[in-house]
Design a protein around this motif. Sequence first.
Motif, PDB file in Angstrom:
ATOM      1  N   ASN A 171      -2.213  15.908 -11.901  1.00  0.00           N
ATOM      2  CA  ASN A 171      -3.069  17.380 -11.953  1.00  0.00           C
ATOM      3  C   ASN A 171      -4.077  17.338 -10.790  1.00  0.00           C
ATOM      4  OD1 ASN A 171      -2.337  18.703 -14.627  1.00  0.00           O
ATOM      5  ND2 ASN A 171      -2.972  17.029 -15.439  1.00  0.00           N
ATOM      6  N   LEU A 172      -4.068  18.337  -9.946  1.00  0.00           N
ATOM      7  CA  LEU A 172      -5.082  18.690  -8.897  1.00  0.00           C
ATOM      8  C   LEU A 172      -5.610  19.859  -9.103  1.00  0.00           C
ATOM      9  CD1 LEU A 172      -2.795  16.999  -6.035  1.00  0.00           C
ATOM     10  CD2 LEU A 172      -4.920  16.161  -7.212  1.00  0.00           C
ATOM     11  N   PHE A 173      -6.824  20.296  -9.079  1.00  0.00           N
ATOM     12  CA  PHE A 173      -7.366  21.772  -9.060  1.00  0.00           C
ATOM     13  C   PHE A 173      -8.742  21.820  -8.827  1.00  0.00           C
ATOM     14  CE2 PHE A 173      -8.163  19.267 -13.203  1.00  0.00           C
ATOM     15  CZ  PHE A 173      -9.481  19.799 -13.452  1.00  0.00           C
ATOM     16  N   THR A 174      -8.994  22.740  -8.290  1.00  0.00           N
ATOM     17  CA  THR A 174     -10.430  23.113  -7.551  1.00  0.00           C
ATOM     18  C   THR A 174     -11.194  24.130  -8.117  1.00  0.00           C
ATOM     19  OG1 THR A 174     -11.572  23.230  -5.681  1.00  0.00           O
ATOM     20  CG2 THR A 174      -9.496  24.435  -5.729  1.00  0.00           C
ATOM     21  N   ASN A 175     -12.403  24.070  -8.643  1.00  0.00           N
ATOM     22  CA  ASN A 175     -13.268  25.229  -8.953  1.00  0.00           C
ATOM     23  C   ASN A 175     -14.368  25.473  -8.130  1.00  0.00           C
ATOM     24  OD1 ASN A 175     -12.238  23.314 -11.385  1.00  0.00           O
ATOM     25  ND2 ASN A 175     -12.822  25.327 -12.508  1.00  0.00           N
ATOM     26  N   TYR A 176     -14.467  26.921  -7.816  1.00  0.00           N
ATOM     27  CA  TYR A 176     -15.575  27.286  -7.111  1.00  0.00           C
ATOM     28  C   TYR A 176     -16.466  28.573  -7.826  1.00  0.00           C
ATOM     29  CZ  TYR A 176     -18.338  28.746  -2.917  1.00  0.00           C
ATOM     30  OH  TYR A 176     -19.518  29.125  -2.008  1.00  0.00           O
ATOM     31  N   ASP A 177     -17.643  28.359  -8.135  1.00  0.00           N
ATOM     32  CA  ASP A 177     -18.386  29.406  -8.669  1.00  0.00           C
ATOM     33  C   ASP A 177     -19.634  29.709  -7.829  1.00  0.00           C
ATOM     34  OD1 ASP A 177     -17.128  29.501 -11.214  1.00  0.00           O
ATOM     35  OD2 ASP A 177     -17.651  27.397 -11.669  1.00  0.00           O
ATOM     36  N   VAL A 178     -19.864  30.938  -7.664  1.00  0.00           N
ATOM     37  CA  VAL A 178     -20.913  31.585  -6.676  1.00  0.00           C
ATOM     38  C   VAL A 178     -21.531  32.852  -7.509  1.00  0.00           C
ATOM     39  CG1 VAL A 178     -19.180  32.754  -5.293  1.00  0.00           C
ATOM     40  CG2 VAL A 178     -21.505  32.006  -4.293  1.00  0.00           C
ATOM     41  N   LYS A 179     -22.730  33.088  -7.229  1.00  0.00           N
ATOM     42  CA  LYS A 179     -23.461  34.192  -7.771  1.00  0.00           C
ATOM     43  C   LYS A 179     -24.294  34.843  -6.480  1.00  0.00           C
ATOM     44  CE  LYS A 179     -23.772  32.447 -12.470  1.00  0.00           C
ATOM     45  NZ  LYS A 179     -24.602  32.332 -13.733  1.00  0.00           N
ATOM     46  N   LEU A 203      -8.849  34.263 -10.233  1.00  0.00           N
ATOM     47  CA  LEU A 203     -10.002  34.734  -9.914  1.00  0.00           C
ATOM     48  C   LEU A 203     -10.895  35.647 -10.707  1.00  0.00           C
ATOM     49  CD1 LEU A 203     -11.934  35.210  -7.393  1.00  0.00           C
ATOM     50  CD2 LEU A 203     -10.377  36.929  -6.863  1.00  0.00           C
ATOM     51  N   ALA A 204     -11.952  35.430 -11.115  1.00  0.00           N
ATOM     52  CA  ALA A 204     -12.759  36.140 -12.038  1.00  0.00           C
ATOM     53  C   ALA A 204     -13.986  36.587 -11.399  1.00  0.00           C
ATOM     54  CB  ALA A 204     -13.089  35.261 -13.389  1.00  0.00           C
ATOM     55  N   TYR A 241     -19.327  44.649 -16.062  1.00  0.00           N
ATOM     56  CA  TYR A 241     -18.015  45.053 -15.390  1.00  0.00           C
ATOM     57  C   TYR A 241     -17.122  43.575 -14.793  1.00  0.00           C
ATOM     58  CZ  TYR A 241     -20.995  48.797 -14.888  1.00  0.00           C
ATOM     59  OH  TYR A 241     -21.830  49.950 -15.019  1.00  0.00           O
ATOM     60  N   LEU A 242     -16.253  43.419 -15.632  1.00  0.00           N
ATOM     61  CA  LEU A 242     -15.369  42.318 -15.515  1.00  0.00           C
ATOM     62  C   LEU A 242     -13.920  42.545 -15.068  1.00  0.00           C
ATOM     63  CD1 LEU A 242     -17.026  41.974 -18.538  1.00  0.00           C
ATOM     64  CD2 LEU A 242     -16.847  39.729 -18.026  1.00  0.00           C
ATOM     65  N   VAL A 243     -13.407  41.553 -14.215  1.00  0.00           N
ATOM     66  CA  VAL A 243     -12.263  41.788 -13.649  1.00  0.00           C
ATOM     67  C   VAL A 243     -11.539  40.290 -13.726  1.00  0.00           C
ATOM     68  CG1 VAL A 243     -10.332  42.306 -11.773  1.00  0.00           C
ATOM     69  CG2 VAL A 243     -12.498  43.832 -12.269  1.00  0.00           C
ATOM     70  N   GLU A 244     -10.436  39.950 -13.962  1.00  0.00           N
ATOM     71  CA  GLU A 244      -9.763  38.581 -13.866  1.00  0.00           C
ATOM     72  C   GLU A 244      -8.316  38.999 -13.437  1.00  0.00           C
ATOM     73  OE1 GLU A 244     -10.811  35.590 -16.664  1.00  0.00           O
ATOM     74  OE2 GLU A 244      -8.635  35.474 -17.085  1.00  0.00           O
ATOM     75  N   SER A 258     -21.021  37.715  -9.740  1.00  0.00           N
ATOM     76  CA  SER A 258     -20.503  36.408 -10.002  1.00  0.00           C
ATOM     77  C   SER A 258     -19.220  36.248  -9.769  1.00  0.00           C
ATOM     78  CB  SER A 258     -20.626  36.042 -11.614  1.00  0.00           C
ATOM     79  OG  SER A 258     -22.074  36.019 -11.930  1.00  0.00           O
ATOM     80  N   PHE A 259     -18.817  35.379  -8.886  1.00  0.00           N
ATOM     81  CA  PHE A 259     -17.159  35.010  -8.567  1.00  0.00           C
ATOM     82  C   PHE A 259     -16.717  33.681  -9.244  1.00  0.00           C
ATOM     83  CE2 PHE A 259     -18.867  38.086  -5.588  1.00  0.00           C
ATOM     84  CZ  PHE A 259     -17.720  38.706  -5.566  1.00  0.00           C
ATOM     85  N   SER A 260     -15.795  33.340  -9.714  1.00  0.00           N
ATOM     86  CA  SER A 260     -15.461  32.219 -10.142  1.00  0.00           C
ATOM     87  C   SER A 260     -13.890  32.048  -9.927  1.00  0.00           C
ATOM     88  CB  SER A 260     -15.437  32.131 -11.691  1.00  0.00           C
ATOM     89  OG  SER A 260     -14.903  30.717 -12.139  1.00  0.00           O
ATOM     90  N   LEU A 261     -13.584  30.998  -9.021  1.00  0.00           N
ATOM     91  CA  LEU A 261     -11.895  30.786  -8.467  1.00  0.00           C
ATOM     92  C   LEU A 261     -11.308  29.447  -8.863  1.00  0.00           C
ATOM     93  CD1 LEU A 261      -9.769  31.378  -6.583  1.00  0.00           C
ATOM     94  CD2 LEU A 261     -11.078  30.254  -4.756  1.00  0.00           C
ATOM     95  N   VAL A 262     -10.375  29.248  -9.414  1.00  0.00           N
ATOM     96  CA  VAL A 262      -9.537  28.222  -9.868  1.00  0.00           C
ATOM     97  C   VAL A 262      -8.356  28.355  -9.270  1.00  0.00           C
ATOM     98  CG1 VAL A 262      -8.849  26.846 -11.544  1.00  0.00           C
ATOM     99  CG2 VAL A 262     -11.000  27.952 -12.306  1.00  0.00           C
TER     100      VAL A 262
END
Length: 373
Positions: free
Chosen positions: A242-250, A312-313, A320-323, A255-259
């Motif tokens: 398993n290889l994965f990356t998480n990036y969260d920024v506000k 991408l969230a 207001y939420l989009v995913e 708020s953005f969350s990328l996996v």
Amino acid sequence: ITRWRELLSQFRQGTLQGAYSNGIYKDSDGAVYFLQESDVLGNALETGVLNNQRVSVSGGTDRLRYRISGNYSHEDGPMVSNKDALTRKTLNAYLSADVNRWFTQEASVFYTAQNRSSIMSVFRDVYSIRLPSWYPEGYMPAEVVGSTEDLLIDSPRNACLYQPADNKQTSTPRISLRSIIKPLKGWSITGEYTYQQEDMDYRSYTGRYIVADAQLAIRTLPAEGQDVYKKNSSTTKYNALNLFTNYDVKWKGHSFSLVAGFNQEYNFYTYLNTQVLGQTVSSVPSVQGGTGEKTLVEGTSEYAIRSAFGRLAYNYLGRYLVEVNCRYDGSSKFPKNNRFGFFPSVSGAWRISNEKFMEWANDWLDNFKVRAS
């Protein structure tokens, strides 16, 4: 019945001449009587014992953490024999180290080995105990059945004591590694690898027995040349990456969350089952020692899966939420030209309860959200 009661009274008083200690008596007219009442079920059972021992150690510092545990258990089942037994050994170890402020390495090792034996049913199923309490135990006298020697009676107790036991051994080692890199604030990269192997070995041999039953019949089981020796083995190997990356920024209520990641698994299984009839030397059974029909069944199977995924969230002030999600999955279990598929999804939501115009309902309305996907 009248004669049996008469003999039973003499046997209990100890005045009956010619009766055997297990209550078997052959009368002058050749009739055979069973005069010893017993607990057929109780004679085949004993108190089972479970022995379980465990030890564990854990500790570490602010940058190093570890724990090690071991377990040993042995269970002797309730049958009046040590042939229904289970022994298990387990070792578990974990280590986590913060190599520096942005890199953490974790490793875990697991190992378990199990040895199980159970009583085989050759001349009697040990769990078939619906018999009268006057069923004889021990040995049938030679003069009663007209044999050259005393014969084993096919009672449940004798079935537990004298029938053979099969044996199954399994061992499973597993190692897992995880590396975590945090190059920037809110950004992490994780790599995981797991390897597991399971080995199994099974052996059994029926042997051959001459027994007598309550109907005074002499039985030889199995029949000549039908004694069975079995030897089965199998190995299962499993790999996972398993290889994965998480990036969260506000930023200002946004708020953005990328996996994003990759997953791959591979499983391989192989087995060899062997059966042979008619052992030349029954005390040392083996495949090559069989003189009868030999059956060998061998096989392998394997499968692999491979996936790429992303998510991408976004949300603004929790209202207001989009995913957006997407996966690209492949499996070797499908036909060669149809193994991969793309699976996207999107969803949006409005948490109405977080709007200012809904503040009047805060006392009784915790969460009210409309969502579509």
